[in-house]
Design an enzyme around this catalytic site. Structure first.
Site, PDB file in Angstrom:
ATOM      1  N   HIS A 195      -3.320  -1.240  11.403  1.00  0.00           N
ATOM      2  CA  HIS A 195      -2.255  -1.534  10.442  1.00  0.00           C
ATOM      3  C   HIS A 195      -1.048  -0.614  10.630  1.00  0.00           C
ATOM      4  O   HIS A 195       0.018  -0.854  10.051  1.00  0.00           O
ATOM      5  CB  HIS A 195      -2.798  -1.397   9.023  1.00  0.00           C
ATOM      6  CG  HIS A 195      -2.128  -2.303   8.046  1.00  0.00           C
ATOM      7  ND1 HIS A 195      -0.956  -2.987   8.315  1.00  0.00           N
ATOM      8  CD2 HIS A 195      -2.451  -2.659   6.762  1.00  0.00           C
ATOM      9  CE1 HIS A 195      -0.603  -3.709   7.280  1.00  0.00           C
ATOM     10  NE2 HIS A 195      -1.489  -3.530   6.307  1.00  0.00           N
ATOM     11  N   ASP A 237       1.306  -5.802  11.088  1.00  0.00           N
ATOM     12  CA  ASP A 237       1.348  -6.160   9.669  1.00  0.00           C
ATOM     13  C   ASP A 237       0.408  -7.330   9.402  1.00  0.00           C
ATOM     14  O   ASP A 237      -0.011  -8.051  10.318  1.00  0.00           O
ATOM     15  CB  ASP A 237       2.770  -6.525   9.246  1.00  0.00           C
ATOM     16  CG  ASP A 237       3.707  -5.329   9.288  1.00  0.00           C
ATOM     17  OD1 ASP A 237       3.216  -4.191   9.086  1.00  0.00           O
ATOM     18  OD2 ASP A 237       4.913  -5.525   9.539  1.00  0.00           O
TER      19      ASP A 237
END
Length: 460
Positions: A431, A435
């Protein structure tokens, strides 16, 4: 012509000791040619014999002899093989013991590193004299490992020991005396018979073709009787230690998050059942579920290039190629060989590459070069019946796709409940770089390419 005869006599003198042990006719032929070639008044007769018998004897001679860079009964030292650049040491595990007779290319031991296993092979048939490194100890590149005695083989080393002792006790006077010039026969000797098949005699070790290295498998653990409360400690292998280190490093470094989706496998199963025989006939490999998913992953990676990228310090490296690592479970641990340039391959090319890498992994012959690189990983837990799971990223990559088992489930299809073969798929991603939007769109692209393969053809 005289220089030719001198050269022939020189070669014959080097080979006569070997031929004398195998053919009386060959011994007489050598003696006759040697004497006639050195007598000026017999040059015509010598040339006639040479022209008549050289082709036949040459064919017979090469069938019976096996050349080697080692001498019989030489004691040599076998060293550790050359290590890849990223490996500096390993642990030795012996397969043979001191006194064992082995054939050429037999497996003597294995050097287990944190990435792969390298074989220690016998250079010739012979007997292990001494193991210089204890089992389980650390070894480095080119380190002396074994003292090895050349000669004999596993099947005849014991039976040939006594005859060798008795033959050495013979006195030098028993050697055959060279024939005199007055004993030159007037007619040539009979041509030695060229056998159509290998000779059955055991006086000469038969030359055996090189045998493939047979990988050793761990010894099965004996079942523990019920009611017995025991425990035991087993040393972790270097590969298992390395796997544990890398997985924990991935957890500590990456901000891992997993997203899921499900795929209707009906069209892929129908395509496979309809074309599997034609596919096997044309490409020589079976059509599995891996090639559609690998091709779909390459298609989705081109659509979402950030998932194919990697963080390097304070920069992001985007790759314009797709090298997919395939997680393969072996008895010694998990390995991830790489299928390179997948974006340029069709289903047949992918299946051939995957089959070749899987075979190397099963035979324990996978190399460091086969596992280096990789921009994305696919792990197929479905082969073991897994329903659901969250895979861990293979660093330094940024994402991994997890495939699972195909099970019939009731699903809603156009307002109706239908039983369809369904598979859960999972994408674990870093992450820090990826995204949620890109991750979800990536899985949806794979889902659409699997459920309707025409999406790949139309590039939709």
């Amino acid at each position: 012509m005289l220089s030719f005869r001198h050269k022939l006599c020189s070669n014959l003198s080097k080979s006569s000791s070997l031929i004398k042990r195998t053919s009386i006719g060959g011994t007489k032929w050598i003696s006759k040619c040697t004497i006639l070639a050195n007598r000026r008044n017999s040059s015509t007769q010598a040339n006639s014999i040479i022209r008549r018998y050289t082709p036949s004897l040459s064919q017979w001679y090469h069938k019976q002899l096996h050349t080697s860079i080692f001498n019989f009964n030489d004691v040599i030292t076998i060293q550790a093989p050359t290590f890849p650049e990223s490996i500096s040491e390993g642990d030795i595990r012996w397969v043979k013991e001191v006194g064992d007779a082995v054939e050429e290319n037999d497996l003597i031991g294995e050097i287990e590193t944190d990435k792969t296993t390298m074989a220690v092979l016998a250079p010739e048939s012979g007997v292990i004299e001494e193991l210089l490194i204890p089992d389980g100890e650390k070894v480095t590149q080119s380190q002396n490992l074994v003292k090895f005695k050349i000669g004999g083989n596993a099947s005849t080393s014991q039976s040939t020991a006594k005859p060798a002792t008795s033959s050495s006790s013979k006195s030098p006077e028993a050697k055959e005396e060279p024939p005199q010039a007055t004993e030159i026969p007037s007619t040539p000797p009979p041509v030695p018979t060229i056998p159509d098949s290998p000779m059955s005699t055991t006086s000469i070790p038969q030359v055996k073709p090189q045998k493939p290295v047979i990988p050793t498998t761990p010894q099965p653990i004996e079942p523990i009787p019920s009611g017995v409360r025991t425990d035991r400690r087993v040393k972790m292998s270097r590969m298992r230690l390395r796997i544990a280190e890398r997985l924990k490093a991935a957890q500590n470094t990456c901000a891992m998050l997993t997203t899921f989706n499900e795929v209707d496998m009906s069209n892929v199963i129908e395509m496979r059942n309809s074309y599997k025989e034609s596919f096997l006939k044309k490409h020589g490999v079976k059509l599995s579920f891996m090639s559609p998913f690998i091709k779909a992953a390459a298609f989705a990676l081109r659509d979402q290039p950030v998932i194919n990228a990697v963080i390097d310090g304070k920069e992001i490296i985007y790759r314009d190629y797709v090298d997919i690592s395939i997680a393969v479970a072996t008895p010694k641990g998990l390995v991830v060989p790489v299928v390179r340039n997948v974006e340029t391959m069709n289903y047949g090319d992918i299946e051939k590459n995957v089959a070749a890498l899987a075979e190397k992994a099963r035979q324990n012959s996978i190399t460091i070069e086969d596992m280096e690189g990789g921009t994305f990983t696919i792990s197929n837990g479905g082969v073991f019946g897994s329903l659901f799971g969250t895979p861990i990223i293979n660093p330094p990559q940024s994402a991994i796709l997890g495939m699972h088992g195909v099970f019939d489930r009731p699903v809603a299809v156009k307002g109706q409940v239908a039983i369809r073969p369904m598979m859960y798929i999972a994408l674990t991603y870093d992450h820090r770089l990826v995204d949620g939007r890109e991750a979800v769109l990536f899985l949806r692209k794979i889902k659409s390419a699997i459920e309707d393969p025409r999406v790949l053809t139309l590039d939709l």
